[in-house]
Enzyme design. Structure first.
Site, PDB file in Angstrom:
ATOM      1  N   PHE A 141       0.865  -1.182   0.000  1.00 36.18           N
ATOM      2  CA  PHE A 141       0.000   0.000   0.000  1.00 36.18           C
ATOM      3  C   PHE A 141       0.900   1.228   0.000  1.00 36.18           C
ATOM      4  O   PHE A 141       1.575   1.519   0.983  1.00 36.18           O
ATOM      5  CB  PHE A 141      -0.936   0.050   1.205  1.00 36.18           C
ATOM      6  CG  PHE A 141      -1.841   1.259   1.146  1.00 36.18           C
ATOM      7  CD1 PHE A 141      -3.009   1.230   0.400  1.00 36.18           C
ATOM      8  CD2 PHE A 141      -1.510   2.436   1.797  1.00 36.18           C
ATOM      9  CE1 PHE A 141      -3.819   2.348   0.306  1.00 36.18           C
ATOM     10  CE2 PHE A 141      -2.319   3.558   1.705  1.00 36.18           C
ATOM     11  CZ  PHE A 141      -3.479   3.515   0.954  1.00 36.18           C
ATOM     12  N   ASP A 226       9.669   2.990   1.513  1.00 34.93           N
ATOM     13  CA  ASP A 226       8.481   3.775   1.853  1.00 34.93           C
ATOM     14  C   ASP A 226       8.281   3.665   3.363  1.00 34.93           C
ATOM     15  O   ASP A 226       7.711   2.697   3.864  1.00 34.93           O
ATOM     16  CB  ASP A 226       7.263   3.237   1.088  1.00 34.93           C
ATOM     17  CG  ASP A 226       5.977   3.979   1.425  1.00 34.93           C
ATOM     18  OD1 ASP A 226       5.953   4.724   2.429  1.00 34.93           O
ATOM     19  OD2 ASP A 226       4.978   3.799   0.699  1.00 34.93           O
ATOM     20  N   LYS A 255       3.154  11.495   6.729  1.00 35.42           N
ATOM     21  CA  LYS A 255       2.389  11.315   7.959  1.00 35.42           C
ATOM     22  C   LYS A 255       2.985  12.043   9.155  1.00 35.42           C
ATOM     23  O   LYS A 255       2.779  13.222   9.334  1.00 35.42           O
ATOM     24  CB  LYS A 255       2.175   9.829   8.231  1.00 35.42           C
ATOM     25  CG  LYS A 255       1.276   9.153   7.180  1.00 35.42           C
ATOM     26  CD  LYS A 255       0.802   7.808   7.617  1.00 35.42           C
ATOM     27  CE  LYS A 255      -0.018   7.106   6.530  1.00 35.42           C
ATOM     28  NZ  LYS A 255      -1.267   7.779   6.201  1.00 35.42           N
TER      29      LYS A 255
END
Length: 401
Positions: A141, A226, A255
């Protein structure tokens, strides 16, 4: 109709249904706790999918944002501003890298990493134009843009959004043999989450990340990590890659970099990689804006002390010990994770992940399900041991019902 019911009904009527939130309407939050419009308090055990690593309304971050709001919030990259150089310098130092390309959202940063790898492949590695390939892992994801869903194996994220962007090879997560077999002279990068968060906090086999690092180095391929969810303290170290002593060629961050205050993301790499860009080839009006840089600089300063990483490691050991005991009780099939991050596969007879999340919400604890039977725990790193234990008590009670 209650205030909560009214707000939810209005949202359902006037917003696209691209999320299925729990039936709670948050009005305020502080630290690890949120309060809804009816005045009920809830322990946040999700932390905005790790965007809120430092808790809600963190005083240092709020003060940094307020001070910057009084000065200047946006210049666009048409001009320099006085927070930009410090932000890039400090973030590069934190990552042990040389250059930063700031964006806003995680998906933007992943798209930036893809573009960077392709351009590096053509200009530096010498891959023929239009032939660059990037290897990714199944169950990944990395976001939901058109290009990113093109290399997703999640039917829910991918279906009905074609035609899909070519140039990606998907191999099983954790399988170095498959990755080696997929590599060709046109492979420019391997893009991986060190821990697959959305898939249910899936852990790689021991030695996998080190193996990827060695394989990519041998084949002149970039290793892109990531760390949008796994980075910036969540796993007990600044980056999840550190658990195997690995330094990738490129970090993708987001984030928690914005402290839950503003969206901030970045690609961080060497001058030899990010140096391929020329003016006009990539950009963002809001990327690297003064407000974002001011907040991110405070995040970086907090991480430089190591206290949040240590807290995540120590509380994480406690969390996983307690969850390990719970896994032997018959309601939980598997527990995975690292630091203050865990995925629990619920035995179907005890309910779906959504049902367990709703029952926990009724007891004042907020988590979120994924892939049917799994719930994720990712409390803010500032959570107290007492509050963490209280949240675990509610989980035990729900699973015992």
């Amino acid at each position: 109709m209650s205030t909560t019911e009214s707000a939810i009904a209005s949202a359902e009527a006037h917003s696209a249904h691209n999320y299925h939130p729990l039936p709670i309407v948050v009005a305020s939050a502080d630290g690890a706790w949120m309060t809804d419009v009816e005045g009920r308090r809830y322990l946040d055990m999700l932390a905005g999918y790790s965007a809120l690593n430092f808790g809600h309304a963190n005083r240092r971050l709020i003060d940094a944002a307020k001070a910057q709001l009084e000065r200047v919030t946006l210049t666009s990259r048409a001009f320099h501003h006085d927070r930009f150089a410090d932000f890039c310098t400090r973030l590069a130092e934190l990552c042990g890298m040389e250059m930063v390309l700031p964006m806003n959202t995680g998906a933007e940063a992943v798209e930036t990493a893809v573009k960077t790898a392709r351009k590096w492949g053509y200009q530096v590695k010498g891959v023929p134009d239009g032939m660059a390939k990037i290897i990714v892992a199944a169950n990944n994801f990395h976001g939901r843009t058109t290009t990113i869903v093109s290399f997703s194996t999640d039917a829910e994220a991918r279906a009905d959004f074609g035609p899909y962007t070519p140039g990606f090879e998907i191999v099983p997560f954790g399988d170095l043999t498959a990755m080696d077999a997929a590599m060709t002279e046109n492979t420019v990068a391997v893009l991986l989450e060190p821990i697959q968060g959305e898939a249910g906090v899936l852990m790689p086999p021991a030695g996998y990340l080190a193996g990827v690092r060695e394989l990519t180095r041998q084949r002149n391929v970039l290793f892109i990590a990531d760390e949008i969810q796994s980075g910036l303290g969540r796993t007990g170290k600044t980056f999840a890659c550190e658990h195997e002593g690995v330094v990738p060629d490129m970090y993708v961050l987001g984030k928690a970099l914005g402290g839950g205050v503003v969206p901030v993301s970045a690609v961080v790499s060497s001058a030899g990689i990010l140096g391929v860009y020329r003016p006009g080839e990539h950009g963002s009006t809001f990327g690297g804006n003064p407000l974002a840089c001011a907040v991110a600089l405070e995040v970086i300063a907090m991480l430089r002390t190591g206290e949040f990483q240590q807290r995540a490691a120590e509380l994480g050991d406690h969390l996983h010990h307690e969850l390990g005991v719970l896994a032997g009780g018959g309601a939980v099939e598997t527990v995975r994770g690292r630091g203050l991050w865990a995925g629990l596969d619920i035995v179907p007879s005890h309910g779906t992940g959504r049902e367990i999340s709703e029952r926990l919400m009724d007891r004042g604890v907020l988590v979120k399900d994924t892939h049917g039977s799994t719930i994720r725990l990712a409390p803010p790193l500032v959570i107290s041991k007492e509050d963490l234990d209280w949240g675990l008590d509610q989980l035990r009670a729900v699973l015992a019902d």
